[in-house]
Design an enzyme around this catalytic site. Structure first.
Site, short mmCIF file in Angstrom:
data_model
loop_
_atom_site.label_atom_id
_atom_site.label_comp_id
_atom_site.label_asym_id
_atom_site.label_seq_id
_atom_site.Cartn_x
_atom_site.Cartn_y
_atom_site.Cartn_z
N ARG A 198 2.67 6.41 -9.47
CA ARG A 198 2.75 6.70 -8.14
C ARG A 198 1.57 7.75 -7.50
NH1 ARG A 198 5.19 2.95 -8.24
NH2 ARG A 198 7.19 2.21 -7.46
N ASP B 103 -4.59 3.50 -10.96
CA ASP B 103 -4.09 2.37 -10.47
C ASP B 103 -3.38 2.60 -9.23
OD1 ASP B 103 -3.74 -0.84 -10.72
OD2 ASP B 103 -1.42 -0.17 -11.18
N GLU C 130 -2.70 4.71 -0.34
CA GLU C 130 -3.15 3.55 -0.42
C GLU C 130 -2.48 2.64 0.48
OE1 GLU C 130 -0.06 1.64 -3.82
OE2 GLU C 130 -1.19 3.34 -4.40
N HIS D 113 -3.35 -0.91 -7.64
CA HIS D 113 -1.83 -1.13 -7.80
C HIS D 113 -1.43 -2.47 -8.48
CE1 HIS D 113 1.82 1.11 -6.56
NE2 HIS D 113 2.15 0.20 -7.62
#
Length: 328
Positions: free
Chosen positions: A233, A257, A262, A294
């Site tokens: 996260r 990622d 985001e 992600h």
């Protein structure tokens, strides 16, 4: 019954439709559930959301006013949902408590090796027919030390891969995983792990206690040539502090990622827009940083399991059953 699904990718849509075929109709939307899009759900008893949906109290009240009684979130994380408000509204909320841990663990290692061996830079060079090796020097993983923050299912899968590389294994978690201990993992304090590890990978959930677990002090305690990977996260890492350390020339590589801001950016095409997030823009410019959108969970296996669990969650709601996926 027709189900409204928000934030559905082109790859995911036929899988959702096939999974619900013969049971319910499903209307798939590419837009994410937010305060602006919530009114679209008026008249839908069941709404399915994605990991980047905004399910704050305001959005939940809009959904409830339109007749929505059940939220089926297609992710494990649920920090985007105001569960207290959902409970007060009498809404059922389900999530996906489990899907392939290998998808995320393997992708975390993909990021680690990409920054270690300078894969992105090498690929860009060869596309321009530049075949020099200058600046592409990496390091063996064998014999080096990996620090795994969070040794649940995904952390364990990541650790097994590290064991295969022949690495020294350090772990940190509130509960020790006996299967990681069998692999030779030594559990240590977080500060010791950060100071000792050549590679640090994050696999803890985002909670109040773990928000910015990698803050300025944590980053400064890491080795100058360490590699940091976050496939869990975005809020686990203080991005401003990370940028400051990268500006100082620290770290062999960083693979991300996820990103703490985001929402509204990841999963969307922003290529023709000026991205107003200066921190993200700066982060992407560093040659030793790889940022992906992600996608660690995004395999046929994991997405299939997520959709199967979502179908079961809807069936459980309609039958009045609770399961390990039921949050409220």
């Amino acid at each position: 019954m027709e189900i409204l699904a928000f934030g559905v990718t082109a790859d995911e849509e036929p899988l959702l439709e096939r999974a619900f075929a013969g049971q319910h109709e499903v209307r798939c939307l590419g837009v994410f559930l937010s305060e602006d899009t919530a009114p679209i759900a008026a008249g839908y008893e069941v709404v399915s959301s994605s990991v980047n949906a905004d399910l704050s109290g305001r959005v939940l009240r809009t959904l409830a006013a339109g007749g929505t009684k059940m939220i089926a979130q297609r992710s494990t994380g649920f920090n985007n949902i105001d569960l207290d408000v959902a409970k007060s509204l009498g809404m059922t909320v389900g999530r996906v408590s489990y899907y392939s841990p290998y998808a995320v663990a393997e992708f975390a290692w993909t990021l680690a090796m990409a920054v270690n061996r300078r894969i992105v830079r090498a690929s860009n060079r060869t596309r321009d027919f530049d075949f020099r090796l200058n600046g592409l020097l990496g390091r063996d993983m064998h014999g080096r030390t990996v620090g795994v923050l969070g040794t649940g299912k995904i952390g364990e899968a990541f650790t097994r891969i590290a064991h295969g590389f022949g690495m020294n294994l350090l772990g940190w978690d509130v509960v020790e995983n006996p299967r990681c201990l069998e692999l030779g993992m030594k559990y240590v304090d977080k500060d010791v792990l950060l100071a000792s590890a050549d590679l640090v990978s994050l696999h803890v959930p985002l909670l109040d206690a773990t928000h910015h677990i990698i803050d300025s002090a944590a980053l400064k305690s890491m080795k100058d040539d360490a590699i940091l990977v976050n496939s869990s996260r975005g809020g686990l890492v203080d991005t401003e502090a990370l940028v400051a350390e990268l500006r100082a020339g620290r770290f062999t590589g960083v693979g991300l990622d996820v990103y703490e801001a985001e929402a509204g950016v990841f999963f969307l095409d922003k290529s023709l827009e000026a991205v107003p997030d200066d921190t993200l823009a700066r982060l992407i410019t560093f040659p030793n940083v790889v940022v992906t959108s992600h996608q660690a969970y995004y395999t046929h296996d994991a997405v299939g399991q997520i959709i199967e669990a979502t179908v079961r969650n809807v069936a459980d709601y309609l039958a009045g059953r609770r399961s390990e996926n039921t949050l409220t």
